[in-house]
Design a protein around this motif. Structure first.
Motif, PDB file in Angstrom:
ATOM      1  N   THR A 196       0.859  -1.176   0.000  1.00 32.30           N
ATOM      2  CA  THR A 196       0.000   0.000   0.000  1.00 32.30           C
ATOM      3  C   THR A 196       0.895   1.226   0.000  1.00 32.30           C
ATOM      4  OG1 THR A 196      -1.746  -1.124   1.238  1.00 32.30           O
ATOM      5  CG2 THR A 196      -1.765   1.284   1.276  1.00 32.30           C
ATOM      6  N   ALA A 197       0.611   2.173  -0.880  1.00 34.94           N
ATOM      7  CA  ALA A 197       1.412   3.398  -0.952  1.00 34.94           C
ATOM      8  C   ALA A 197       0.522   4.613  -0.744  1.00 34.94           C
ATOM      9  CB  ALA A 197       2.123   3.504  -2.291  1.00 34.94           C
ATOM     10  N   VAL A 198       1.023   5.565   0.035  1.00 33.90           N
ATOM     11  CA  VAL A 198       0.306   6.818   0.231  1.00 33.90           C
ATOM     12  C   VAL A 198       1.247   7.986  -0.037  1.00 33.90           C
ATOM     13  CG1 VAL A 198      -1.231   5.793   1.944  1.00 33.90           C
ATOM     14  CG2 VAL A 198       0.819   6.977   2.709  1.00 33.90           C
ATOM     15  N   ARG A 199       0.682   9.007  -0.614  1.00 34.62           N
ATOM     16  CA  ARG A 199       1.433  10.260  -0.730  1.00 34.62           C
ATOM     17  C   ARG A 199       1.252  11.038   0.566  1.00 34.62           C
ATOM     18  NH1 ARG A 199       0.371  15.564  -4.635  1.00 34.62           N
ATOM     19  NH2 ARG A 199       2.358  16.582  -4.157  1.00 34.62           N
ATOM     20  N   HIS A 200       2.248  11.808   0.954  1.00 35.92           N
ATOM     21  CA  HIS A 200       2.142  12.646   2.143  1.00 35.92           C
ATOM     22  C   HIS A 200       0.957  13.601   2.039  1.00 35.92           C
ATOM     23  CE1 HIS A 200       3.604  16.128  -0.110  1.00 35.92           C
ATOM     24  NE2 HIS A 200       4.503  15.312  -0.646  1.00 35.92           N
ATOM     25  N   GLY A 201       0.524  14.114   3.185  1.00 39.92           N
ATOM     26  CA  GLY A 201      -0.528  15.125   3.201  1.00 39.92           C
ATOM     27  C   GLY A 201      -0.067  16.426   2.566  1.00 39.92           C
ATOM     28  N   ALA A 238      -6.823  11.469   9.014  1.00 38.22           N
ATOM     29  CA  ALA A 238      -7.896  10.741   8.327  1.00 38.22           C
ATOM     30  C   ALA A 238      -7.346   9.485   7.663  1.00 38.22           C
ATOM     31  CB  ALA A 238      -8.559  11.643   7.291  1.00 38.22           C
ATOM     32  N   LEU A 239      -6.152   9.573   7.113  1.00 39.53           N
ATOM     33  CA  LEU A 239      -5.498   8.403   6.536  1.00 39.53           C
ATOM     34  C   LEU A 239      -5.300   7.329   7.605  1.00 39.53           C
ATOM     35  CD1 LEU A 239      -3.787   6.879   4.401  1.00 39.53           C
ATOM     36  CD2 LEU A 239      -1.831   8.239   5.189  1.00 39.53           C
ATOM     37  N   GLY A 240      -4.849   7.739   8.775  1.00 37.21           N
ATOM     38  CA  GLY A 240      -4.643   6.783   9.860  1.00 37.21           C
ATOM     39  C   GLY A 240      -5.929   6.083  10.254  1.00 37.21           C
ATOM     40  N   VAL A 254       2.722  -4.270   3.631  1.00 33.65           N
ATOM     41  CA  VAL A 254       3.744  -3.224   3.626  1.00 33.65           C
ATOM     42  C   VAL A 254       3.101  -1.892   3.246  1.00 33.65           C
ATOM     43  CG1 VAL A 254       5.907  -2.430   2.604  1.00 33.65           C
ATOM     44  CG2 VAL A 254       5.544  -4.876   2.986  1.00 33.65           C
ATOM     45  N   LEU A 255       3.358  -0.868   4.038  1.00 33.97           N
ATOM     46  CA  LEU A 255       2.883   0.481   3.747  1.00 33.97           C
ATOM     47  C   LEU A 255       4.066   1.356   3.364  1.00 33.97           C
ATOM     48  CD1 LEU A 255       0.668   2.725   3.786  1.00 33.97           C
ATOM     49  CD2 LEU A 255       1.294   3.097   6.196  1.00 33.97           C
ATOM     50  N   VAL A 256       3.954   2.044   2.239  1.00 35.85           N
ATOM     51  CA  VAL A 256       4.959   3.009   1.788  1.00 35.85           C
ATOM     52  C   VAL A 256       4.377   4.407   1.967  1.00 35.85           C
ATOM     53  CG1 VAL A 256       6.285   3.869  -0.181  1.00 35.85           C
ATOM     54  CG2 VAL A 256       5.925   1.402   0.107  1.00 35.85           C
ATOM     55  N   VAL A 257       5.094   5.284   2.660  1.00 34.09           N
ATOM     56  CA  VAL A 257       4.683   6.679   2.833  1.00 34.09           C
ATOM     57  C   VAL A 257       5.722   7.531   2.125  1.00 34.09           C
ATOM     58  CG1 VAL A 257       4.074   8.497   4.467  1.00 34.09           C
ATOM     59  CG2 VAL A 257       3.680   6.096   5.075  1.00 34.09           C
ATOM     60  N   ALA A 258       5.317   8.178   1.043  1.00 33.44           N
ATOM     61  CA  ALA A 258       6.329   8.856   0.226  1.00 33.44           C
ATOM     62  C   ALA A 258       5.730  10.035  -0.538  1.00 33.44           C
ATOM     63  CB  ALA A 258       6.988   7.833  -0.710  1.00 33.44           C
ATOM     64  N   HIS A 259       6.027  10.127  -1.824  1.00 29.99           N
ATOM     65  CA  HIS A 259       5.756  11.311  -2.635  1.00 29.99           C
ATOM     66  C   HIS A 259       5.085  10.915  -3.941  1.00 29.99           C
ATOM     67  CE1 HIS A 259       8.568  13.296   0.157  1.00 29.99           C
ATOM     68  NE2 HIS A 259       9.204  12.147   0.086  1.00 29.99           N
ATOM     69  N   ASP A 260       4.546  11.933  -4.645  1.00 24.45           N
ATOM     70  CA  ASP A 260       3.827  11.625  -5.882  1.00 24.45           C
ATOM     71  C   ASP A 260       4.710  10.911  -6.896  1.00 24.45           C
ATOM     72  OD1 ASP A 260       5.330  13.947  -6.193  1.00 24.45           O
ATOM     73  OD2 ASP A 260       3.792  15.027  -7.320  1.00 24.45           O
ATOM     74  N   ALA A 261       5.953  11.352  -7.046  1.00 24.89           N
ATOM     75  CA  ALA A 261       6.850  10.709  -8.009  1.00 24.89           C
ATOM     76  C   ALA A 261       7.100   9.258  -7.641  1.00 24.89           C
ATOM     77  CB  ALA A 261       8.176  11.473  -8.079  1.00 24.89           C
ATOM     78  N   VAL A 262       7.213   8.974  -6.360  1.00 24.11           N
ATOM     79  CA  VAL A 262       7.454   7.600  -5.913  1.00 24.11           C
ATOM     80  C   VAL A 262       6.226   6.734  -6.173  1.00 24.11           C
ATOM     81  CG1 VAL A 262       7.846   6.153  -3.880  1.00 24.11           C
ATOM     82  CG2 VAL A 262       9.199   8.229  -4.222  1.00 24.11           C
ATOM     83  N   SER A 284      -3.613  10.240  -0.579  1.00 27.46           N
ATOM     84  CA  SER A 284      -4.385   9.207  -1.269  1.00 27.46           C
ATOM     85  C   SER A 284      -3.755   7.847  -1.041  1.00 27.46           C
ATOM     86  CB  SER A 284      -4.470   9.508  -2.766  1.00 27.46           C
ATOM     87  OG  SER A 284      -3.185   9.469  -3.355  1.00 27.46           O
ATOM     88  N   VAL A 285      -4.530   6.799  -1.318  1.00 26.18           N
ATOM     89  CA  VAL A 285      -4.116   5.421  -1.069  1.00 26.18           C
ATOM     90  C   VAL A 285      -4.113   4.633  -2.370  1.00 26.18           C
ATOM     91  CG1 VAL A 285      -4.740   3.261   0.095  1.00 26.18           C
ATOM     92  CG2 VAL A 285      -5.007   5.453   1.291  1.00 26.18           C
TER      93      VAL A 285
END
Length: 214
Positions: free
Chosen positions: A3-8, A47-49, A157-165, A191-192
């Motif tokens: 699962t990947a999310v972009r930062h707020g 809200a993501l949490g 696995v959760l990835v917390v990163a950036h739009d490019a990633v 977003s998720v």
């Protein structure tokens, strides 16, 4: 499962959006990795949490060391009943823009018109002086995915990163061609996106943010 999310929403996101709306040039000062979340970005992260808690939280988290990503994870983690293992990995940092760091397109056109023309001709193939093109980002994302699959097979696995990633995860995991990735941009703040194997179950979903006040 990855699962990947972009930062707020970050302060630089707001600055660029305002400059684009007014048609003005902006050059942000300070290190990109130090940019924090806005108050809205903090609410998005919480809200993501809550969404992650409803969906059974991750077993392990891989997080960009950039401040906006770390803050996003910390606020999301506060909503979980148990805090998973966390790894901070520089390979998940945002795309490096080299000499163009901090500039929006209007500023690049004013200061480096030739670079701006190259960027507009082939955004996803363009490498700024001293920076990265998207295939460079894809190379480091590919290495991270390899490590995740080798060490955490069968785990959430959760990835917390950036739009490019997040976009390069789509390229690496699904095999979407680099010149087709633009169709999936932009990736919304907080977003998720979820992949099982090489298949995307959801991408760029922000339903959990609909009740967040601006």
């Amino acid at each position: 499962m990855i699962t990947a999310v972009r930062h707020g929403q970050s302060e630089s996101n707001v600055a660029y959006a305002r400059a684009q709306a007014s048609g003005t040039a902006v050059v942000l000062t300070g290190a990109d990795e130090d940019v924090p979340l806005t108050p809205l970005g903090r609410r998005q992260a919480s809200a993501l949490g809550r969404r992650l808690a409803r969906e059974r939280g991750p077993d392990v988290v891989w997080c960009s060391p950039y401040r906006r990503a770390v803050q996003t994870w910390e606020l999301a983690a506060a909503e979980l009943s148990a805090v998973p293992e966390v790894r901070f990995d520089a390979r998940l940092g945002d795309r490096l823009m080299g000499e163009l760091a901090g500039m929006n397109l209007a500023a690049i056109m004013r200061r480096f018109p030739e670079e701006a023309r190259s960027l507009l001709r082939a955004e996803y193939g363009y490498r700024p002086p001293g920076g990265e093109c998207f295939s460079d980002v894809a190379d480091r994302v590919r290495a991270v995915v390899g490590d995740m699959r080798a060490g955490y097979a069968g785990r959430r696995v959760l990835v917390v990163a950036h739009d490019a990633v997040v976009l390069m995860l789509k390229h690496v995991i699904e095999g979407v061609a680099l010149d087709s990735v633009a169709a999936f941009a932009p990736v919304t703040n907080a977003s998720v996106s979820v992949w099982r194997g090489s298949r995307a179950e959801i991408f760029n979903d922000d339903g959990h943010l609909r009740d967040i006040s601006l």
